[in-house]
Design a protein around this motif. Sequence first.
Motif, PDB file in Angstrom:
ATOM      1  N   ALA A 114       0.837  -1.207   0.000  1.00  0.00           N
ATOM      2  CA  ALA A 114       0.000   0.000   0.000  1.00  0.00           C
ATOM      3  C   ALA A 114       0.870   1.254   0.000  1.00  0.00           C
ATOM      4  CB  ALA A 114      -0.935  -0.012   1.212  1.00  0.00           C
ATOM      5  N   GLN A 115       1.945   1.248   0.805  1.00  0.00           N
ATOM      6  CA  GLN A 115       2.844   2.395   0.859  1.00  0.00           C
ATOM      7  C   GLN A 115       3.510   2.629  -0.488  1.00  0.00           C
ATOM      8  OE1 GLN A 115       3.537   4.779   3.063  1.00  0.00           O
ATOM      9  NE2 GLN A 115       5.061   5.641   1.656  1.00  0.00           N
ATOM     10  N   LEU A 116       3.938   1.547  -1.141  1.00  0.00           N
ATOM     11  CA  LEU A 116       4.586   1.693  -2.447  1.00  0.00           C
ATOM     12  C   LEU A 116       3.611   2.209  -3.497  1.00  0.00           C
ATOM     13  CD1 LEU A 116       6.843   0.090  -0.998  1.00  0.00           C
ATOM     14  CD2 LEU A 116       7.203  -1.130  -3.140  1.00  0.00           C
ATOM     15  N   VAL A 117       2.381   1.721  -3.476  1.00  0.00           N
ATOM     16  CA  VAL A 117       1.374   2.219  -4.420  1.00  0.00           C
ATOM     17  C   VAL A 117       1.154   3.715  -4.207  1.00  0.00           C
ATOM     18  CG1 VAL A 117      -1.068   2.129  -5.081  1.00  0.00           C
ATOM     19  CG2 VAL A 117       0.210   0.006  -4.731  1.00  0.00           C
ATOM     20  N   TYR A 118       1.028   4.112  -2.958  1.00  0.00           N
ATOM     21  CA  TYR A 118       0.813   5.530  -2.671  1.00  0.00           C
ATOM     22  C   TYR A 118       2.023   6.354  -3.115  1.00  0.00           C
ATOM     23  CZ  TYR A 118      -0.556   9.784  -0.246  1.00  0.00           C
ATOM     24  OH  TYR A 118      -0.902  11.082   0.049  1.00  0.00           O
ATOM     25  N   GLY A 119       3.220   5.870  -2.812  1.00  0.00           N
ATOM     26  CA  GLY A 119       4.433   6.603  -3.172  1.00  0.00           C
ATOM     27  C   GLY A 119       4.640   6.730  -4.669  1.00  0.00           C
ATOM     28  N   TYR A 120       4.397   5.662  -5.395  1.00  0.00           N
ATOM     29  CA  TYR A 120       4.616   5.678  -6.844  1.00  0.00           C
ATOM     30  C   TYR A 120       3.494   6.387  -7.609  1.00  0.00           C
ATOM     31  CZ  TYR A 120       8.634   2.483  -7.054  1.00  0.00           C
ATOM     32  OH  TYR A 120       9.879   1.925  -6.949  1.00  0.00           O
ATOM     33  N   SER A 121       2.286   6.341  -7.102  1.00  0.00           N
ATOM     34  CA  SER A 121       1.138   6.730  -7.938  1.00  0.00           C
ATOM     35  C   SER A 121       0.290   7.861  -7.385  1.00  0.00           C
ATOM     36  CB  SER A 121       0.251   5.498  -8.179  1.00  0.00           C
ATOM     37  OG  SER A 121       0.970   4.511  -8.873  1.00  0.00           O
ATOM     38  N   ALA A 144      -3.186  -2.744  -0.701  1.00  0.00           N
ATOM     39  CA  ALA A 144      -2.666  -2.012  -1.864  1.00  0.00           C
ATOM     40  C   ALA A 144      -3.802  -1.621  -2.802  1.00  0.00           C
ATOM     41  CB  ALA A 144      -1.629  -2.867  -2.595  1.00  0.00           C
ATOM     42  N   PHE A 145      -4.772  -2.511  -2.981  1.00  0.00           N
ATOM     43  CA  PHE A 145      -5.921  -2.217  -3.839  1.00  0.00           C
ATOM     44  C   PHE A 145      -6.774  -1.103  -3.252  1.00  0.00           C
ATOM     45  CE2 PHE A 145      -4.631  -5.449  -6.509  1.00  0.00           C
ATOM     46  CZ  PHE A 145      -5.532  -5.724  -7.517  1.00  0.00           C
ATOM     47  N   LEU A 151      -6.847   6.399  -4.961  1.00  0.00           N
ATOM     48  CA  LEU A 151      -6.117   7.289  -5.867  1.00  0.00           C
ATOM     49  C   LEU A 151      -6.737   7.345  -7.264  1.00  0.00           C
ATOM     50  CD1 LEU A 151      -2.412   6.328  -4.992  1.00  0.00           C
ATOM     51  CD2 LEU A 151      -3.690   8.334  -4.211  1.00  0.00           C
ATOM     52  N   GLY A 152      -7.710   6.501  -7.532  1.00  0.00           N
ATOM     53  CA  GLY A 152      -8.368   6.485  -8.836  1.00  0.00           C
ATOM     54  C   GLY A 152      -7.689   5.618  -9.867  1.00  0.00           C
ATOM     55  N   LEU A 153      -6.782   4.728  -9.439  1.00  0.00           N
ATOM     56  CA  LEU A 153      -6.085   3.839 -10.371  1.00  0.00           C
ATOM     57  C   LEU A 153      -7.008   2.720 -10.846  1.00  0.00           C
ATOM     58  CD1 LEU A 153      -3.699   5.323  -8.992  1.00  0.00           C
ATOM     59  CD2 LEU A 153      -2.487   3.145  -8.963  1.00  0.00           C
ATOM     60  N   LYS A 154      -6.752   2.199 -12.024  1.00  0.00           N
ATOM     61  CA  LYS A 154      -7.404   0.973 -12.481  1.00  0.00           C
ATOM     62  C   LYS A 154      -6.732  -0.213 -11.793  1.00  0.00           C
ATOM     63  CE  LYS A 154     -10.402   2.561 -15.476  1.00  0.00           C
ATOM     64  NZ  LYS A 154     -11.865   2.378 -15.265  1.00  0.00           N
ATOM     65  N   THR A 155      -7.516  -1.235 -11.516  1.00  0.00           N
ATOM     66  CA  THR A 155      -6.986  -2.386 -10.790  1.00  0.00           C
ATOM     67  C   THR A 155      -7.407  -3.692 -11.458  1.00  0.00           C
ATOM     68  OG1 THR A 155      -8.906  -2.278  -9.309  1.00  0.00           O
ATOM     69  CG2 THR A 155      -6.879  -1.221  -8.549  1.00  0.00           C
ATOM     70  N   GLU A 168     -14.025  -7.972  -4.958  1.00  0.00           N
ATOM     71  CA  GLU A 168     -14.931  -6.870  -4.613  1.00  0.00           C
ATOM     72  C   GLU A 168     -14.320  -5.516  -4.946  1.00  0.00           C
ATOM     73  OE1 GLU A 168     -16.090  -7.166  -0.548  1.00  0.00           O
ATOM     74  OE2 GLU A 168     -17.052  -9.135  -0.774  1.00  0.00           O
ATOM     75  N   LEU A 169     -13.001  -5.419  -4.861  1.00  0.00           N
ATOM     76  CA  LEU A 169     -12.321  -4.141  -5.062  1.00  0.00           C
ATOM     77  C   LEU A 169     -11.897  -3.889  -6.500  1.00  0.00           C
ATOM     78  CD1 LEU A 169      -9.961  -4.248  -1.936  1.00  0.00           C
ATOM     79  CD2 LEU A 169     -11.733  -2.516  -2.339  1.00  0.00           C
ATOM     80  N   ALA A 170     -11.531  -4.934  -7.218  1.00  0.00           N
ATOM     81  CA  ALA A 170     -10.880  -4.778  -8.524  1.00  0.00           C
ATOM     82  C   ALA A 170     -11.839  -4.328  -9.614  1.00  0.00           C
ATOM     83  CB  ALA A 170     -10.227  -6.097  -8.933  1.00  0.00           C
ATOM     84  N   ASP A 171     -11.308  -3.567 -10.570  1.00  0.00           N
ATOM     85  CA  ASP A 171     -12.087  -3.237 -11.770  1.00  0.00           C
ATOM     86  C   ASP A 171     -12.300  -4.484 -12.611  1.00  0.00           C
ATOM     87  OD1 ASP A 171     -12.396  -0.286 -11.602  1.00  0.00           O
ATOM     88  OD2 ASP A 171     -10.217  -0.347 -11.597  1.00  0.00           O
TER      89      ASP A 171
END
Length: 206
Positions: A114-121, A144-145, A151-155, A168-171
């Motif tokens: 989750a931290q890496l997703v936030y940091g990168y994106s 992470a999802f 953040l509005g990313l596609k998953t 439940e979370l993924a696009d």
Amino acid sequence: MGLFENYKELLPLKNDIEKAIDILVETYKHNSKILVCGNGGSSADSAHITGELMKSFMLKRSIDPITKKELEKYEDGKHLSNMLEMGVPCIDLTAESALLSAYANDKDASLCYAQLVYGYSYNSRFDCLIGLSTSGNSKNVVNAFKVAKALGLKTIALTGSKDSMLSELADVTIKAPSDITYRVQEYHLPIYHYICQEVEKRLFIE
């Protein structure tokens, strides 16, 4: 023979697989990047996916003419320009061993990805996160999802056959037709090979 001819049991997944390909192509076209994560065998798959995307897989990927021209100003420029290949920007989050261990020690291991997703994106809302989990409930991937969605990313999730927190979370969720860990992982390999191959075709066919 293609994926669905070799693995007829995957035919019901075709629409979700095609949706995943569309998302990855759009991510590239927005000059954005793909993040990948998983645990254990799925961590190895994360590295494998990154390797297929960041260099030629099935097709030749010549670099862009502007970079080629600039490189060829150097004495060894032709070698450089001939050897380099176009890549689909992709980061294997599981490879960040120093950062992951530091965050796990200082904060919370379940939030490492989750931290890496936030940091990168944080400033890259067209990025995409791929998560692999045979159960679909791996806590660090689920977290992470959650960040990716915030953040509005596609998953895109690759899981086993059961409904899960990731589904439940993924696009898009691609559910391998098994709930046995090693069988799920065996299905994930041809699925993501097909996805990488199709992404490459759509972006780099000459």
